[in-house]
Design an enzyme around this catalytic site. Structure first.
Site, PDB file in Angstrom:
ATOM      1  N   ASP A 219      36.377  12.090  35.564  1.00 17.72           N
ATOM      2  CA  ASP A 219      37.305  13.219  35.509  1.00 17.72           C
ATOM      3  C   ASP A 219      38.702  12.595  35.474  1.00 17.72           C
ATOM      4  OD1 ASP A 219      39.178  15.183  36.177  1.00 17.72           O
ATOM      5  OD2 ASP A 219      37.811  16.253  37.504  1.00 17.72           O
TER       6      ASP A 219
ATOM      7  N   TYR B  37      37.040  15.867  43.228  1.00 17.84           N
ATOM      8  CA  TYR B  37      37.471  17.249  43.459  1.00 17.84           C
ATOM      9  C   TYR B  37      36.427  17.997  44.292  1.00 17.84           C
ATOM     10  CZ  TYR B  37      39.230  21.891  42.246  1.00 17.84           C
ATOM     11  OH  TYR B  37      39.725  23.164  42.297  1.00 17.84           O
TER      12      TYR B  37
ATOM     13  N   LYS C 126      45.936  21.513  33.650  1.00 18.29           N
ATOM     14  CA  LYS C 126      46.963  20.678  34.255  1.00 18.29           C
ATOM     15  C   LYS C 126      47.871  20.095  33.163  1.00 18.29           C
ATOM     16  CE  LYS C 126      44.524  21.839  37.826  1.00 18.29           C
ATOM     17  NZ  LYS C 126      43.460  21.018  38.384  1.00 18.29           N
TER      18      LYS C 126
ATOM     19  N   ARG D 246      31.321  33.765  20.867  1.00 17.07           N
ATOM     20  CA  ARG D 246      30.825  32.992  22.003  1.00 17.07           C
ATOM     21  C   ARG D 246      30.419  31.574  21.591  1.00 17.07           C
ATOM     22  NH1 ARG D 246      26.747  35.936  23.544  1.00 17.07           N
ATOM     23  NH2 ARG D 246      25.218  34.381  22.992  1.00 17.07           N
TER      24      ARG D 246
HETATM   25  C1  LIG Z   1      42.084  21.369  38.752  1.00 20.93           C
HETATM   26  C2  LIG Z   1      41.054  20.304  38.680  1.00 20.93           C
HETATM   27  C3  LIG Z   1      39.729  20.587  38.349  1.00 20.93           C
HETATM   28  C4  LIG Z   1      39.266  21.993  38.075  1.00 20.93           C
HETATM   29  O1  LIG Z   1      39.845  22.488  36.918  1.00 20.93           O
HETATM   30  P1  LIG Z   1      40.102  24.078  36.669  1.00 20.93           P
HETATM   31  O2  LIG Z   1      40.746  24.098  35.344  1.00 20.93           O
HETATM   32  O3  LIG Z   1      40.959  24.553  37.793  1.00 20.93           O
HETATM   33  O4  LIG Z   1      38.750  24.713  36.704  1.00 20.93           O
HETATM   34  C5  LIG Z   1      38.836  19.541  38.243  1.00 20.93           C
HETATM   35  N1  LIG Z   1      39.208  18.276  38.494  1.00 20.93           N
HETATM   36  C6  LIG Z   1      40.467  17.955  38.820  1.00 20.93           C
HETATM   37  C7  LIG Z   1      40.835  16.545  39.061  1.00 20.93           C
HETATM   38  C8  LIG Z   1      41.422  18.948  38.929  1.00 20.93           C
HETATM   39  O5  LIG Z   1      42.692  18.625  39.267  1.00 20.93           O
END
Ligand SMILES: *Cc1c(COP(=O)(O)O)cnc(C)c1O
Length: 408
Positions: free
Chosen positions: A197, A125, A222, A72
């Site tokens: 982000d 988001y 992504k 962990r």
């Molecule tokens: C998909 C996404 C998230 C969340 O990420 P997960 O891996 O699905 O938890 C946060 N910010 C953006 C811009 C995203 O495209």
């Protein structure tokens, strides 16, 4: 007698020093000599790590030598990926989480206290904003949002209680591009932490830390993973500011399994190559759509008429694979007919993988919202979001062209 290097890498053997994104994505963070002299990193499928005797535990606890203890708190493969990601984003350290949202929640939980406030650009988001609005508020943390890229409104919303200002760049699905230098400067001048982000741009297209932003966050699900086969998230910044984040992760437990960390390491090897293709495909598809009579408007930062084209061109290497467009004189069913007629992109949420994906945000993400709420989020019924993969641009364009005809 087994040589030590066949069991553990010798840390005295230097890692590669390089600065190009392709070299870094292949080599950064990896030891030059690996267990078994393997070229790839092993997957240590272990939940716990053992000590030869009690004195070794005492030495570990007192001297903090770099080794694992319990899964962990991290695993060896995860550390390699963290070093690779820190190098790619020009950061001191990275902390890897089990998803992008786990990274977002972990970062904020480690740094905000009751009485603090957070200010967001409003195209962030929706789950990130939901976490702050619905959940951090239960712990006495305030939340404000201002129109995306309205820097004066951001400045005006900052109070002595403000702890964080947060934005995404480019935003999803509107693809607004933040002036990261200006954003970082507002944070510094007001003594607040800044978070970008950067999931949609990746370190290949932009490095917000170089502009002076405190934290950069990616949903590694992504582009970083890149193959639509894993979930992960990462936050990168200074070692000092990430120390409490790593500690809290060890308590909250949102870690990556050794297998998942390896999958991400493997995906990252081709990050630069894949991004070149995503950028090229995004640009080609956006230009095709902009010239098509059935399309009313296209949002893509690489198009000269995009409201943030100038800042995007000045700050970004490329503009990514996501393209948003609006069909001319189409209601939601007519829009859905185009999506259903497309053959190559698969219909589904997410983005950033080698396979192209297409979706109608009104249906996929905002179906249970009222028309008023959708208007507030600027989600139109005739809006389509296409996440270009790495297929051939000519095939994607021919496919869209045929879908427009079939669905007419
Ligand atoms: C998909 C996404 C998230 C969340 O990420 P997960 O891996 O699905 O938890 C946060 N910010 C953006 C811009 C995203 O495209």
């Amino acid at each position: 007698m087994v040589e030590p290097t066949t069991i553990m890498p010798d840390p005295s053997i230097k890692k590669v020093s390089a600065s190009g994104p392709s070299t870094l994505s292949v080599h950064a963070g990896e030891a030059r000599v690996k267990p078994g002299f393997s070229i790839t990193d092993p997957i240590f499928a272990a939940s716990t790590y053992t000590f030869p005797d009690t004195q070794a535990i005492v030495d570990f606890l007192e001297q903090g030598e770099p080794r694992e203890e319990y899964g962990r708190y991290g695993n060896p493969g995860e550390r390699v990926v963290e070093e690779k990601l820190a190098a790619l984003d020009s950061g001191e350290a990275s902390v890897l989480f089990a998803s992008g949202m786990a990274a977002f929640v972990g970062l904020l939980m480690a740094h905000v206290n009751a009485g603090d406030e957070i200010v967001f650009f409003d195209e962030c988001y929706h789950r990130s904003r939901e976490f702050c609005r619905r959940h951090l508020s239960r712990f006495g943390v305030g939340f404000r949002e201002v129109r995306t890229c309205d820097y004066d409104a951001m400045e005006a919303a900052i109070t002595p209680k403000t702890k964080f200002i947060i934005s995404e760049s480019p935003t999803n699905p509107h693809l607004s591009v933040v002036d990261v230098d200006r954003f970082a400067e507002i944070g510094r001048r007001n003594g607040v932490l800044t978070l970008i982000d950067a999931t949609l741009c990746t370190p290949y297209n932009l490095k917000p830390l170089e502009a002076g932003v405190d934290f950069v966050l990616h949903s590694a699900t992504k582009y970083l993973g890149g193959h639509n086969d894993l979930l992960a998230g990462v936050v990168t910044g200074s070692a000092e500011l990430l120390d409490p984040v790593r500690n809290l992760r060890g308590i909250m437990g949102g870690v990556n399994s050794p297998h998942n960390a390896y999958l991400l390491e493997r995906g990252l090897k081709t990050l630069a190559l894949r991004m070149e293709r995503h950028n090229a495909n995004g640009q080609a598809v956006a230009e095709f759509l902009a010239g098509h009579p059935r399309v009313e408007r296209v949002l893509y930062p690489g198009l000269p008429d995009h409201p943030f084209h100038a800042i995007a061109k000045q700050t970004m290497r490329g503009f990514g694979g996501l393209v948003t467009f609006f069909l001319r004189d189409a209601d939601w069913q007519q829009t859905a007919a185009v999506i259903d007629a497309v053959q190559i992109p698969r219909i589904g949420p997410s983005l950033g993988g080698v396979e192209s994906l297409i979706e109608q945000p009104m249906v996929m993400s905002y179906w249970n919202y009222t028309p008023e709420e959708r208007a507030e989020f600027r989600i139109a019924d005739n809006m389509v979001r296409m996440a270009c993969g790495i297929e051939d641009a000519d095939d994607l364009i021919a496919d869209l062209s045929a879908a427009f005809e079939v669905s007419e």
